[in-house]
Write a protein that holds these residues in place. Structure first.
Motif, mmCIF file in Angstrom:
data_model
loop_
_atom_site.group_PDB
_atom_site.id
_atom_site.type_symbol
_atom_site.label_atom_id
_atom_site.label_comp_id
_atom_site.label_asym_id
_atom_site.label_seq_id
_atom_site.Cartn_x
_atom_site.Cartn_y
_atom_site.Cartn_z
ATOM 1 N N ILE A 13 0.885 -1.022 -0.079
ATOM 2 C CA ILE A 13 0.037 -0.127 0.228
ATOM 3 C C ILE A 13 0.911 1.428 0.013
ATOM 4 C CG2 ILE A 13 -0.365 0.312 2.348
ATOM 5 C CD1 ILE A 13 -3.473 0.688 0.418
ATOM 6 N N PHE A 14 1.891 1.181 0.886
ATOM 7 C CA PHE A 14 2.836 2.264 0.628
ATOM 8 C C PHE A 14 3.505 2.396 -0.661
ATOM 9 C CE2 PHE A 14 2.130 2.351 5.367
ATOM 10 C CZ PHE A 14 1.826 3.725 5.355
ATOM 11 N N LEU A 15 3.975 1.475 -1.451
ATOM 12 C CA LEU A 15 4.450 1.379 -2.691
ATOM 13 C C LEU A 15 3.446 2.183 -3.631
ATOM 14 C CD1 LEU A 15 7.011 0.097 -4.051
ATOM 15 C CD2 LEU A 15 5.367 -1.579 -4.935
ATOM 16 N N LEU A 16 2.176 1.759 -3.420
ATOM 17 C CA LEU A 16 1.116 2.284 -4.446
ATOM 18 C C LEU A 16 0.942 3.754 -4.067
ATOM 19 C CD1 LEU A 16 -1.213 1.584 -6.077
ATOM 20 C CD2 LEU A 16 -2.718 1.320 -4.137
ATOM 21 N N LEU A 17 1.147 3.998 -2.795
ATOM 22 C CA LEU A 17 1.090 5.536 -2.489
ATOM 23 C C LEU A 17 2.063 6.283 -3.265
ATOM 24 C CD1 LEU A 17 -0.856 7.562 -0.609
ATOM 25 C CD2 LEU A 17 0.999 7.431 1.109
ATOM 26 N N ALA A 18 3.069 5.805 -2.854
ATOM 27 C CA ALA A 18 4.379 6.468 -3.511
ATOM 28 C C ALA A 18 4.388 6.562 -5.182
ATOM 29 C CB ALA A 18 5.746 5.506 -3.100
ATOM 30 N N LEU A 57 -8.457 7.025 3.475
ATOM 31 C CA LEU A 57 -7.281 6.832 3.060
ATOM 32 C C LEU A 57 -6.233 7.271 4.470
ATOM 33 C CD1 LEU A 57 -5.730 5.824 0.803
ATOM 34 C CD2 LEU A 57 -5.185 8.474 0.504
ATOM 35 N N LEU A 58 -6.565 8.293 5.190
ATOM 36 C CA LEU A 58 -5.853 8.586 6.219
ATOM 37 C C LEU A 58 -5.864 7.729 7.396
ATOM 38 C CD1 LEU A 58 -3.965 10.876 7.405
ATOM 39 C CD2 LEU A 58 -6.066 11.582 8.659
ATOM 40 N N ILE A 59 -7.167 7.207 7.747
ATOM 41 C CA ILE A 59 -7.313 5.975 8.875
ATOM 42 C C ILE A 59 -6.772 4.805 8.357
ATOM 43 C CG2 ILE A 59 -9.047 4.900 9.961
ATOM 44 C CD1 ILE A 59 -10.690 6.985 10.102
ATOM 45 N N GLY A 60 -6.840 4.634 6.970
ATOM 46 C CA GLY A 60 -6.254 3.232 6.481
ATOM 47 C C GLY A 60 -4.758 3.391 6.548
ATOM 48 N N LEU A 61 -4.350 4.533 6.329
ATOM 49 C CA LEU A 61 -2.524 4.505 6.085
ATOM 50 C C LEU A 61 -2.030 4.445 7.564
ATOM 51 C CD1 LEU A 61 -1.800 7.027 3.604
ATOM 52 C CD2 LEU A 61 -1.672 4.614 3.296
ATOM 53 N N LEU A 62 -2.892 5.104 8.396
ATOM 54 C CA LEU A 62 -2.403 5.114 9.719
ATOM 55 C C LEU A 62 -2.329 3.659 10.401
ATOM 56 C CD1 LEU A 62 -3.864 8.061 11.642
ATOM 57 C CD2 LEU A 62 -1.543 7.585 11.153
ATOM 58 N N ASP A 63 -3.499 3.031 9.986
ATOM 59 C CA ASP A 63 -3.646 1.540 10.350
ATOM 60 C C ASP A 63 -2.734 0.549 9.563
ATOM 61 O OD1 ASP A 63 -4.839 -0.368 11.740
ATOM 62 O OD2 ASP A 63 -6.964 -0.349 10.770
ATOM 63 N N SER A 64 -1.854 1.032 8.790
ATOM 64 C CA SER A 64 -1.088 0.249 8.090
ATOM 65 C C SER A 64 0.534 0.305 8.327
ATOM 66 C CB SER A 64 -1.156 0.654 6.365
ATOM 67 O OG SER A 64 -2.383 0.110 6.038
ATOM 68 N N TYR A 239 -14.699 0.727 17.023
ATOM 69 C CA TYR A 239 -13.592 0.226 17.046
ATOM 70 C C TYR A 239 -13.384 -0.707 15.553
ATOM 71 C CZ TYR A 239 -9.034 -1.899 17.543
ATOM 72 O OH TYR A 239 -7.631 -2.527 17.298
ATOM 73 N N GLN A 240 -14.304 -1.407 15.590
ATOM 74 C CA GLN A 240 -14.238 -2.479 14.449
ATOM 75 C C GLN A 240 -14.527 -2.014 13.265
ATOM 76 O OE1 GLN A 240 -16.974 -5.439 15.501
ATOM 77 N NE2 GLN A 240 -15.420 -6.892 16.563
ATOM 78 N N ALA A 241 -15.236 -1.163 13.140
ATOM 79 C CA ALA A 241 -15.867 -0.504 11.914
ATOM 80 C C ALA A 241 -14.525 0.412 11.237
ATOM 81 C CB ALA A 241 -17.020 0.252 12.166
ATOM 82 N N LEU A 242 -13.944 0.927 12.115
ATOM 83 C CA LEU A 242 -12.833 2.063 11.971
ATOM 84 C C LEU A 242 -11.788 1.134 11.560
ATOM 85 C CD1 LEU A 242 -12.595 4.524 14.824
ATOM 86 C CD2 LEU A 242 -13.182 4.846 12.127
ATOM 87 N N LYS A 243 -11.411 -0.063 12.009
ATOM 88 C CA LYS A 243 -10.496 -1.026 11.571
ATOM 89 C C LYS A 243 -10.528 -1.627 10.112
ATOM 90 C CE LYS A 243 -7.376 -3.022 13.782
ATOM 91 N NZ LYS A 243 -5.887 -2.771 13.678
ATOM 92 N N SER A 244 -11.995 -1.749 9.841
ATOM 93 C CA SER A 244 -12.255 -2.481 8.682
ATOM 94 C C SER A 244 -12.014 -1.563 7.599
ATOM 95 C CB SER A 244 -13.863 -2.835 8.596
ATOM 96 O OG SER A 244 -14.114 -3.405 9.724
ATOM 97 N N ILE A 245 -11.948 -0.261 7.808
ATOM 98 C CA ILE A 245 -11.695 0.627 6.725
ATOM 99 C C ILE A 245 -10.324 0.362 5.870
ATOM 100 C CG2 ILE A 245 -10.638 2.987 6.155
ATOM 101 C CD1 ILE A 245 -12.543 3.923 8.418
#
Lengths: 470, 325
Positions: A13-18, A57-64, A239-245
């Motif tokens: 995902i970070f490769l994709l972001l780059a 995206l921000l939440i997803g990236l923080l979670d990655s 929390y679960q719903a946020l993690k699912s992002i």
């Protein structure tokens, strides 16, 4: 033990972001690539949905960003510096939500459990009643009296915080615009708030304010209550719903990422070379396409399950195992979905090879590789982009269905599909447990709706044929 | 015409062989039958004898591709590839891992699947085309704009939600129809009502929006302008010219899914407890019954290719411009 853990999907995902940032930089210096994006930004729907999508995206990236947290001082982890558990940066930020686990179901914002239990009183006698929650509303002395005021107070604080934050951000934007345009602050403010700018800043600010207010409001409430209740084992549903992002975003983006190289290469080759290459590639994709997608995925996931159960020792942790399964699911979803793009690209390449400038290049003796990379590829990129954006929402929805059939992501992984799957039994309970389903639906719906609207704008911007017919 | 159909049908054969080889690779080479046996018998220290017995019972104890122990043609025929994979071409599905005859099960279960899928398709088609024509009639007005917004909103809701919500509302709160189950004969009607309704509602968003684009594409063409210029009313233009010409892409889109209707819908059938092929597949996936999944993969491919064939034929029937070259 290394504190930082890089899972496969994190790296990708970070490769994709780059890659996306790199492309953005490349495109920003070329007018013909900038123009469609300007169209997207200047559309109100485009900018509004972009704000929502960046939030996700921000939440997803923080979670990655995964790491081993420092071991707790009690020394339960055998004296190592870091515990063996793997958490993400996002988990760290909302550690309160993660750790406050109740016994079982509790309704949103409840102070008591959802089921009656036998409670032992101080004097030794027992009564059957709804026990107090361990964490949800634990700060209230008398829940019946204080609950409403506490909820209202927290809401007010949250909304005010959100408004203040958006006011700060809005002013920063105005200052930025003032500096860039070189005119007075009041003039810029009037232009922006009057909606007279080329870019609909007003809409963007409005959506941002809405999201910030909602975000701060839920943050305030979630710090004292379980905002969306708890599930069967007492885990916070919010929390679960946020993690699912993260799961949803990964499925939507990585799938297209893994299928792109094959689709682009084979599609262009088939259209450009024609003859037996074309026949072979057409045969390949017709064969793959004729296998029903769900069954192919089911078969592949069954095979993966066998492999995993027979090679259990290769996986260090549950997280890694779930992660590998997610990656594999992306791969197999990619295999089932690349054929459509491949066919589109083949058709376009068939057309492009007859165009004058390609004929001219051939006449000058330019090699095939050069022609493809310099003349064909740049001219089909808009199709690739439109497909990627259009596929995203379908893939997020597909994840839910697949997880429901047990051929989706790992059951231990947080995903909207798994939440809906568990909700199926909860809906049959009396009284119904509706909040898991509702939470998953709201979060998924917001993401898919923004993605759908955004993809419409992107398609309008990049497809010249559609633009002229409007 | 005949020659064309035969040629298209012959073209399907290499594709089917490809599918067959692919499923064979997926089911028998990626993981050996030993792995499957161990999976089924439970992970914990399975004795080799138990694995052998499990394989012998289901005929997985043959060599994969070449049987050196047999003689003559048996060297090739007495193998897993021939017995389990090639026999699918004769629609001999064999027995499932739990010992039932798959061919019989399929012939029993395809009718309930069809009983849901066909009404969903037809009613859905009718409703979607009606809505899309209406929107096309009011094109470039607020009605058009808000209808499209509504379509996008409906598309963005997960299909699971329609089912769960519909079951809860109609079945549990209003008690109009049973929540799930199935019966034979006319009694089946009350069980079919809700799944069909939900299936139609689910597809309205995407379908209407797609047909609207088709209609709008036709409306901008020259012959429509000509029709208006010679004084035809908007109603006649829409029905006689636009609808007829837009039927070509609509029809071909429908024909390709016709054979697949037999396969049923995985989700709907399992939610409503309909004993069709969709729930059959789901049960097989959950029980990890590879024989059934393999059979369904092959059957699905055959039906899909049949759909492509029908599409080609219907193209030549409805559109005289398409030559049989």
């Amino acid at each position: 033990m290394q504190p930082l853990v890089i899972l496969w999907t994190d790296a990708l995902i970070f490769l994709l972001l780059a890659g996306a940032l790199g492309f953005g930089f490349y495109a920003s210096r070329r007018e013909h690539l900038r123009a469609p994006w300007r169209f997207v930004i200047r559309s109100r729907v485009g900018l509004g949905t972009l704000v929502v999508l960046s939030f996700y995206l921000l939440i997803g990236l923080l979670d990655s960003v995964h790491f081993h947290p420092p071991a707790d001082p009690a020394g339960r982890d055998g004296g190592t510096l870091h515990s063996s558990e793997v958490i993400s940066l996002f988990d760290h930020l909302v550690s309160g939500l993660r750790s406050r686990q109740e016994k079982t179901y509790s309704a949103p914002l409840a102070t008591h459990l959802y089921a009656k239990e036998t409670i032992e009183l101080a004097d030794g006698s027992t009564v059957r009643d709804y026990p107090r929650l361990e964490y949800g509303g634990a700060h209230l002395a008398d829940p019946e009296r204080d609950w409403l005021w506490s909820v209202l107070g927290l809401s007010l604080i949250g909304i005010l915080k959100g408004l203040a934050l958006s006011l700060v951000l809005g002013n920063l934007l105005l200052i930025f615009l003032t500096l860039r345009r070189g005119c007075s602050f009041e003039f810029v403010a009037r232009e922006v708030l009057g909606g007279r700018c080329a870019i609909p800043w007003r809409t963007g600010l409005f959506v941002l304010t809405l999201l910030l207010v909602l975000g701060m409001w839920s943050a305030e409430l979630a710090s004292k209550f379980h905002l969306l209740g708890t599930d069967k084992v007492g885990e916070d549903v919010f929390y679960q719903a946020l993690k699912s992002i993260r799961t949803g975003l990964l499925i939507g983006t990585l799938t297209t990422l893994v299928m792109l190289p094959a689709a682009i290469l084979l599609g262009i080759m088939a259209g450009y070379f024609r003859g037996w290459v074309d026949d072979l590639i057409q045969y390949l994709y017709t064969t793959l396409n004729s296998i029903p997608g769900v069954l192919l995925i089911a078969a592949a996931i069954l095979m993966l399950q066998i492999y995993m159960s027979n090679h259990a020792e290769e996986f260090n942790s549950l997280v890694e195992r779930a992660d590998l399964r997610l990656l594999f699911l992306c791969l197999i979803l990619g295999v089932t979905s690349w054929t459509g793009l491949c066919r589109l690209l083949r058709g376009e390449a068939l057309k492009l090879r007859e165009v004058d400038y390609v004929q001219a290049a051939t006449a000058f003796g330019v090699g095939h590789f050069q022609i493809i990379t310099r003349h064909i590829l740049p001219n089909v990129l808009h199709i690739v982009l439109i497909t990627v954006v259009l596929d995203f929402s379908g893939l997020v929805l597909a994840e839910a269905v697949l997880s429901y059939v047990n051929i989706g992501v790992d059951p231990t992984m947080n995903s909207w599909g798994n939440m809906i799957n568990s909700a199926r039994l909860e809906m049959a309970r009396e009284p119904v447990v509706w909040w898991s389903l509702a939470a998953a639906m709201i979060f998924m719906f917001t993401l898919v709706l923004s993605a759908n609207l955004f993809s419409d704008v992107v398609r309008d911007a990049f497809d010249p044929r559609l633009r002229s017919s409007r | 015409m005949m020659a064309y159909i035969v040629r298209r049908a012959l073209y399907a054969i290499p594709i089917l062989i490809g599918v067959n080889v692919f499923t064979f690779l997926l089911f028998f080479v990626v993981n050996s039958p030993d792995d499957m046996a161990r999976m089924h018998l439970g992970q914990k220290r399975v004795s080799p004898e138990a694995v052998q017995a499990w394989k012998a019972e289901r005929g997985y104890d043959r060599p994969v591709l070449y049987n050196a122990a047999a003689s003559g043609a048996e060297r090739l025929t007495d193998t897993i590839f021939f017995q389990k994979s090639l026999k699918l071409f004769k629609f001999e599905f064999g027995s499932s891992d739990s010992g039932r005859d798959i061919g019989y099960d399929i012939s029993q279960r395809m009718w309930p699947s069809l009983a849901i899928a066909l009404p969903v398709l037809l009613v859905g088609l009718l409703i979607n085309i009606t809505f899309a024509l209406l929107i096309a009639f009011f094109r470039a007005t607020y009605i058009d704009f808000w209808s499209v917004v509504l379509c996008v909103v409906m598309m963005s809701i997960s299909g699971l939600f329609y089912i769960i919500g519909g079951q809860y509302l109609v079945g549990k709160l209003l008690h109009l129809v049973p929540i799930s189950g199935y019966d034979t004969g006319l009694d089946a009607l009350k069980f079919l009502l809700l799944p069909v309704l939900i299936g139609v509602v689910q597809g309205v968003g995407a379908g209407t929006r797609w047909y609207r684009t088709l209609f709008l594409e036709e409306i901008n063409k020259d012959y429509v302008r000509t029709a208006r210029a010679k004084g035809l009313s908007e109603r006649l233009v829409l029905f006689r010219h636009v609808l007829r010409n837009a039927m070509i892409p609509i029809l071909t889109g429908v024909v390709v899914v016709l054979p697949l209707l037999f396969m049923g819908s995985l989700i709907t059938e399992s939610f409503f407890g309909i004993p069709g092929l969709g729930s059959y597949t789901i049960d097989a996936i959950n029980n990890q019954d590879f024989a059934i999944v393999r059979a369904m993969v092959f059957l699905g491919s055959v039906l899909y290719i049949l759909g492509l064939l029908l599409t080609d034929i219907s193209y030549t029937l409805v559109d005289p411009r398409v030559r049989l070259s």
